[in-house]
Scaffold this active site. Structure first.
Site, PDB file in Angstrom:
ATOM      1  N   GLU A  48      -6.125   3.329   5.753  1.00  0.00           N
ATOM      2  CA  GLU A  48      -5.613   3.060   4.275  1.00  0.00           C
ATOM      3  C   GLU A  48      -6.222   3.959   3.517  1.00  0.00           C
ATOM      4  O   GLU A  48      -5.850   4.464   2.429  1.00  0.00           O
ATOM      5  CB  GLU A  48      -6.002   1.645   3.871  1.00  0.00           C
ATOM      6  N   ARG A  71       0.789  -1.164  -0.012  1.00  0.00           N
ATOM      7  CA  ARG A  71       0.130   0.038  -0.069  1.00  0.00           C
ATOM      8  C   ARG A  71       0.957   1.312  -0.037  1.00  0.00           C
ATOM      9  O   ARG A  71       0.393   2.272   0.620  1.00  0.00           O
ATOM     10  CB  ARG A  71      -0.795   0.062   1.283  1.00  0.00           C
ATOM     11  N   SER A  88     -11.241  -1.394   2.396  1.00  0.00           N
ATOM     12  CA  SER A  88     -10.606  -1.533   3.770  1.00  0.00           C
ATOM     13  C   SER A  88     -10.298  -0.201   4.426  1.00  0.00           C
ATOM     14  O   SER A  88      -9.869   0.566   3.768  1.00  0.00           O
ATOM     15  CB  SER A  88      -9.247  -2.328   3.574  1.00  0.00           C
TER      16      SER A  88
HETATM   17  C1  LIG Z   1     -15.655  -1.576  -2.191  1.00  0.00           C
HETATM   18  C2  LIG Z   1     -14.168  -1.227  -2.212  1.00  0.00           C
HETATM   19  C3  LIG Z   1     -13.123  -2.144  -2.374  1.00  0.00           C
HETATM   20  C4  LIG Z   1     -11.881  -2.084  -2.463  1.00  0.00           C
HETATM   21  N1  LIG Z   1     -10.860  -2.890  -2.562  1.00  0.00           N
HETATM   22  C5  LIG Z   1      -9.737  -2.691  -2.661  1.00  0.00           C
HETATM   23  C6  LIG Z   1      -8.604  -3.704  -2.682  1.00  0.00           C
HETATM   24  O1  LIG Z   1      -8.991  -4.891  -2.766  1.00  0.00           O
HETATM   25  N2  LIG Z   1      -7.044  -3.597  -2.798  1.00  0.00           N
HETATM   26  C7  LIG Z   1      -6.951  -2.115  -2.753  1.00  0.00           C
HETATM   27  O2  LIG Z   1      -5.501  -2.060  -3.036  1.00  0.00           O
HETATM   28  N3  LIG Z   1      -7.815  -1.258  -2.691  1.00  0.00           N
HETATM   29  C8  LIG Z   1      -9.183  -1.303  -2.604  1.00  0.00           C
HETATM   30  N4  LIG Z   1      -9.856  -0.384  -2.497  1.00  0.00           N
HETATM   31  C9  LIG Z   1      -9.347   0.996  -2.607  1.00  0.00           C
HETATM   32  C10 LIG Z   1      -9.513   1.717  -3.840  1.00  0.00           C
HETATM   33  O3  LIG Z   1     -10.381   1.082  -4.960  1.00  0.00           O
HETATM   34  C11 LIG Z   1      -8.175   1.916  -4.608  1.00  0.00           C
HETATM   35  O4  LIG Z   1      -7.437   2.645  -3.687  1.00  0.00           O
HETATM   36  C12 LIG Z   1      -8.265   2.740  -6.157  1.00  0.00           C
HETATM   37  O5  LIG Z   1      -6.991   2.494  -6.571  1.00  0.00           O
HETATM   38  C13 LIG Z   1      -8.448   3.964  -5.860  1.00  0.00           C
HETATM   39  O6  LIG Z   1      -8.779   4.493  -7.079  1.00  0.00           O
HETATM   40  P1  LIG Z   1      -9.634   5.883  -7.419  1.00  0.00           P
HETATM   41  O7  LIG Z   1      -9.627   6.325  -8.806  1.00  0.00           O
HETATM   42  O8  LIG Z   1     -10.877   5.913  -6.725  1.00  0.00           O
HETATM   43  O9  LIG Z   1      -8.595   7.035  -6.654  1.00  0.00           O
HETATM   44  P2  LIG Z   1      -9.083   8.178  -5.826  1.00  0.00           P
HETATM   45  O10 LIG Z   1      -9.821   7.652  -4.523  1.00  0.00           O
HETATM   46  O11 LIG Z   1      -9.664   9.311  -6.483  1.00  0.00           O
HETATM   47  O12 LIG Z   1      -7.490   8.718  -5.184  1.00  0.00           O
HETATM   48  C14 LIG Z   1      -6.799   8.103  -4.563  1.00  0.00           C
HETATM   49  C15 LIG Z   1      -5.435   8.695  -4.191  1.00  0.00           C
HETATM   50  O13 LIG Z   1      -4.638   8.574  -5.679  1.00  0.00           O
HETATM   51  C16 LIG Z   1      -4.565   9.813  -6.098  1.00  0.00           C
HETATM   52  N5  LIG Z   1      -4.877   9.677  -7.530  1.00  0.00           N
HETATM   53  C17 LIG Z   1      -5.861   9.413  -8.048  1.00  0.00           C
HETATM   54  N6  LIG Z   1      -5.747   9.217  -9.504  1.00  0.00           N
HETATM   55  C18 LIG Z   1      -4.189  10.109  -9.805  1.00  0.00           C
HETATM   56  C19 LIG Z   1      -3.710  10.334 -10.949  1.00  0.00           C
HETATM   57  N7  LIG Z   1      -4.218  10.048 -12.112  1.00  0.00           N
HETATM   58  N8  LIG Z   1      -2.560  10.893 -10.658  1.00  0.00           N
HETATM   59  C20 LIG Z   1      -1.883  11.171  -9.456  1.00  0.00           C
HETATM   60  N9  LIG Z   1      -2.648  10.814  -8.181  1.00  0.00           N
HETATM   61  C21 LIG Z   1      -3.763  10.128  -8.538  1.00  0.00           C
HETATM   62  C22 LIG Z   1      -5.367  10.912  -5.301  1.00  0.00           C
HETATM   63  O14 LIG Z   1      -4.922  11.989  -5.234  1.00  0.00           O
HETATM   64  C23 LIG Z   1      -5.367  10.180  -3.864  1.00  0.00           C
HETATM   65  O15 LIG Z   1      -4.402  10.434  -3.196  1.00  0.00           O
HETATM   66  C24 LIG Z   1     -11.251  -0.376  -2.357  1.00  0.00           C
HETATM   67  C25 LIG Z   1     -12.558   0.513  -2.424  1.00  0.00           C
HETATM   68  C26 LIG Z   1     -13.624   0.317  -2.257  1.00  0.00           C
HETATM   69  C27 LIG Z   1     -14.645   1.410  -2.316  1.00  0.00           C
END
Ligand SMILES: Cc1cc2nc3c(=O)[nH]c(=O)nc-3n(C[C@H](O)[C@H](O)[C@H](O)COP(=O)(O)OP(=O)(O)OC[C@H]3O[C@@H](n4cnc5c(N)ncnc54)[C@H](O)[C@@H]3O)c2cc1C
Length: 342
Positions: free
Chosen positions: A314, A150, A218
């Protein structure tokens, strides 16, 4: 004013939305900004973000074949799960264990997403983006991304200064199913499609759908402790699930600790520790950020009281002017006085 997407389902506004790179000319690096994908790893602690929201819209999807590998170039704006599905359907295997993780491709390197025994770092070749400090496009090799559990350079040296626009993945053609993780072990010589389907099935059974019940997956990381600390805890709880790491440390299951602290189903106003999956905190419908924060602080404190292990969020906490230190905030709110029907 614009609304910021977030899977907790909180109503959060920001000053402006900038689609990247189409509207890059409107970006002002001297004002607050935040890059957002789908907001599936974010908890907004205020109702407003004072600044610009950048959303990357690059939808590149390109597969190049070498003798031994597929080299896949993906735009940061693509939906992660749809991309995994598209690749498996095209016979390009290796991402199937990461099916149904919400969010965008561009966010995947940030916390080095992982699930069911596979992490993004294992398939990453390079990450390309716009370096806000220098104003240049840069490409980082997977080694330069400093991936860990992570973790990546994008949470440290390049925190909030690098807009990821593209990733390149390297997937070997001599694919082998990764079915080490418990619930996948029962699969017998599966195809990537079968692993994909099973992962989707398990996740749908286990995790609440954010569309129906707001959450960010998580809430806490699985804590990593020393062997000495583990020896102490083992005496206290002989059943404690534990996963030895290469460096001699021991990873524990945060969900188990929360469950054993008697917190599953605990409700605080409109926030709840999910009934089936204690590691997930959910918005019952009308939650405000404070409900989520108070509940998280309570969970963290109770786990500490029982196990003397400090859980680290996380989920990233974003305040009105940018990221706030989630651990300090929870520390400030630590209380023991929540009741089940508050
Ligand atoms: C139901 C559920 C299940 C999940 N299961 C998992 C799992 O199994 N494993 C896991 O690792 N995660 C899991 N997650 C967490 C999440 O899905 C991941 O962290 C995912 O990568 C976040 O993507 P996002 O586009 O929504 O990012 P956001 O939540 O919008 O952003 C997350 C971070 O990334 C940065 N960011 C986003 N895009 C960019 C970019 N293009 N350039 C620079 N920075 C950027 C943002 O500034 C922020 O700091 C889960 C979430 C949910 C809701």
């Amino acid at each position: 004013m614009v609304f910021i997407p977030n899977t907790f389902g909180l109503t959060i506004q920001a000053d402006r939305l900038i689609s990247w790179p189409a509207q890059a000319g409107q970006f002002n690096a001297k004002q607050n900004y935040l890059v957002v994908g789908s907001g599936s790893n974010l908890l907004f602690t205020d109702t407003h973000f004072n600044g610009q929201i950048i959303q990357v819209d690059n939808q590149t999807f390109n597969i190049r074949e070498t003798d031994t590998h597929y080299e896949v170039t993906l735009g940061a704006g693509l939906n992660w799960h749809q991309t995994v599905k598209r690749l498996v359907e095209a016979g390009v295997n290796g991402l199937e264990n990461l099916a149904l993780i919400p969010g965008t491709v561009g966010a995947a390197p940030i916390q080095n997403i992982g699930a069911y025994g596979v992490e993004f770092s294992q398939v990453c070749d390079s990450v390309t983006g716009f370096d806000i400090k220098s104003g240049n496009i840069k490409q980082l090799s997977a080694t330069e991304c400093k991936f860990a559990y992570r973790e990546s350079i994008f949470k440290h040296a390049l925190k909030d200064t690098f807009i990821i626009t593209e990733v390149i993945l390297k997937l070997p053609k001599n694919w082998q199913a990764n079915i080490q993780y418990g619930p996948l072990k029962s699969l017998n010589n599966p195809t990537a499609g079968e692993v994909f389907e099973r992962v989707c099935q398990i996740r749908q059974e286990k995790l609440p759908d954010p569309v129906k019940l707001g959450n960010a997956g998580s809430f806490f990381k699985n804590p990593v402790i020393s062997q000495a600390e583990f020896e102490r805890l083992k005496v206290q709880d002989t059943q404690l699930p534990h996963y030895p790491q290469d460096d001699g440390s021991i990873k524990l299951a945060a969900g188990y600790l929360i469950d054993k602290a008697g917190l599953k189903g605990l409700r605080y106003r409109q926030a709840e520790v999910h009934q089936q999956q204690a590691l997930v905190l959910v918005n019952l419908g009308e939650a405000i950020a404070d409900d989520m924060i108070q509940l998280a602080a309570h969970v963290r404190q109770k786990v500490y009281d029982k196990y003397q292990v400090r859980l680290t969020p996380e989920v990233r906490f974003i305040g009105a002017n940018g990221e706030v230190d989630a651990e300090s905030l929870l520390e400030q709110h630590a209380s023991t006085g929540l009741s089940r029907n508050s």
